[in-house]
Scaffold this active site. Structure first.
Site, PDB file in Angstrom:
ATOM      1  CB  ILE A  20      -7.877  -9.656 -13.741  1.00  6.21           C
ATOM      2  CG1 ILE A  20      -6.431  -9.228 -14.009  1.00  6.21           C
ATOM      3  CG2 ILE A  20      -8.768  -9.294 -14.941  1.00  6.21           C
ATOM      4  CD1 ILE A  20      -5.793  -9.821 -15.244  1.00  6.21           C
ATOM      5  CG  LEU A  21     -12.041  -6.561 -10.130  1.00  7.90           C
ATOM      6  CD1 LEU A  21     -12.525  -5.191  -9.675  1.00  7.90           C
ATOM      7  CD2 LEU A  21     -12.466  -7.636  -9.131  1.00  7.90           C
TER       8      LEU A  21
ATOM      9  CG  ASN B  78      -4.086  -0.287 -12.773  1.00  7.86           C
ATOM     10  OD1 ASN B  78      -3.822  -0.603 -11.609  1.00  7.86           O
ATOM     11  ND2 ASN B  78      -3.447  -0.830 -13.809  1.00  7.86           N
TER      12      ASN B  78
ATOM     13  N   GLY C 236       0.769  -1.234   0.000  1.00  9.12           N
ATOM     14  CA  GLY C 236       0.000   0.000   0.000  1.00  9.12           C
ATOM     15  C   GLY C 236       0.802   1.287   0.000  1.00  9.12           C
ATOM     16  CB  THR C 237       4.178   2.381  -1.155  1.00  9.07           C
ATOM     17  OG1 THR C 237       4.179   1.893  -2.490  1.00  9.07           O
ATOM     18  CG2 THR C 237       4.963   1.453  -0.255  1.00  9.07           C
ATOM     19  CG  ASN C 238       1.247   3.386  -5.736  1.00  8.63           C
ATOM     20  OD1 ASN C 238       1.597   4.434  -6.258  1.00  8.63           O
ATOM     21  ND2 ASN C 238       1.852   2.232  -5.982  1.00  8.63           N
TER      22      ASN C 238
ATOM     23  CG  HIS D 263       1.219  -1.086 -15.610  1.00  2.48           C
ATOM     24  ND1 HIS D 263       0.974  -2.374 -15.181  1.00  2.48           N
ATOM     25  CD2 HIS D 263       2.232  -1.164 -16.498  1.00  2.48           C
ATOM     26  CE1 HIS D 263       1.810  -3.195 -15.789  1.00  2.48           C
ATOM     27  NE2 HIS D 263       2.580  -2.487 -16.597  1.00  2.48           N
TER      28      HIS D 263
ATOM     29  CG  MET E 192      -1.278  -7.394  -6.929  1.00  5.74           C
ATOM     30  SD  MET E 192      -0.537  -6.588  -8.360  1.00  5.74           S
ATOM     31  CE  MET E 192       0.892  -5.843  -7.586  1.00  5.74           C
TER      32      MET E 192
END
Ligand code: GAR
Length: 208
Positions: free
Chosen positions: A93-94, A108, A12-14, A110, A91
């Site tokens: 994919i929905l 998102n 969770g650094t972002n 990337h 991580m």
């Protein structure tokens, strides 16, 4: 004030960069109202707790397939009345059913300059391993809207980062985070919350 829901799966650094931007007044017209993790016990959940941000765990392992899991995520997003959904190291994919419910409302981050080193199988450290294998001199990060195509949605912001000859994937990952991801993700969220992002013909235009 827009409700921002952040989807996480790991450190969770972002997410932290988004929290800092909120606290520093960089994200003006939005608040992180909920953090949803696909895994229990990840450090991203601790970060939310420290800043009194409500969180939920919707664990991928509790669902038999991607469609059932996606329905659970969609229900959570609807309950949270999400205006903006941010994948911050999410991580999983929905299924398309989520994207269709939130068109141009999900973004998102990337860790590469899309269309390089992206798509199915390119996530986390793997992206940096491939960049080093290819010997690129520049890499970076991209924030894009999420569509049915994995890493294929309209690009909001990108930032380039130099690759060093002695880089390991871990060193490169850290530099890309520090110099690119943690800057452009909060910027993109801020622009969205100020209604400054316009999508026309699959391209993003930033209103002045
Ligand atoms: C980040 O580098 C993010 O760009 C990447 O995973 C890391 C998560 O770190 N995401 C992907 O590879 C998605 N395809 P964080 O949990 O510390 O934010």
């Amino acid at each position: 004030m827009k409700n921002i829901v952040v989807l996480v799966s790991g450190g969770g650094t972002n997410l932290q960069a988004l929290i800092d931007a909120q606290e520093n007044g960089i994200i003006k017209n939005g608040r992180i109202t909920c953090v949803i993790s696909s895994k229990p016990g990840v450090y991203a959940l601790e970060r939310a707790k420290k800043h009194n941000i409500p969180s939920r765990v919707v664990a991928r392992k509790d669902y038999s397939d991607a469609v059932e899991y996606s329905k659970a995520i969609l229900a959570a997003l609807d309950e949270e009345k999400a205006d903006l959904v941010i994948y911050a190291g999410f991580m999983t994919i929905l299924d398309d059913l989520v994207v269709k419910a939130y068109p141009n409302k999900m973004m998102n981050v990337h860790p590469a300059l899309i269309p390089s080193f992206c798509g199915k199988g390119y996530y986390g450290l793997k992206v940096h391993e491939e960049a080093l294998k290819k010997g690129v001199k520049l890499t970076g990060a991209t924030v894009h809207f999420v569509t049915e195509v994995c890493d294929g949605g309209p690009i909001i912001l990108q930032k380039a980062v130099e690759v060093g000859e002695d880089d390991t994937p871990e060193i490169l990952q850290r530099r890309v985070m520090e110099q690119a991801e943690w800057k452009i993700l909060p910027q993109a969220a801020a622009l969205f919350c100020e209604d400054r992002l316009e999508v026309r013909n699959d391209k993003v235009y930033i209103k002045k």
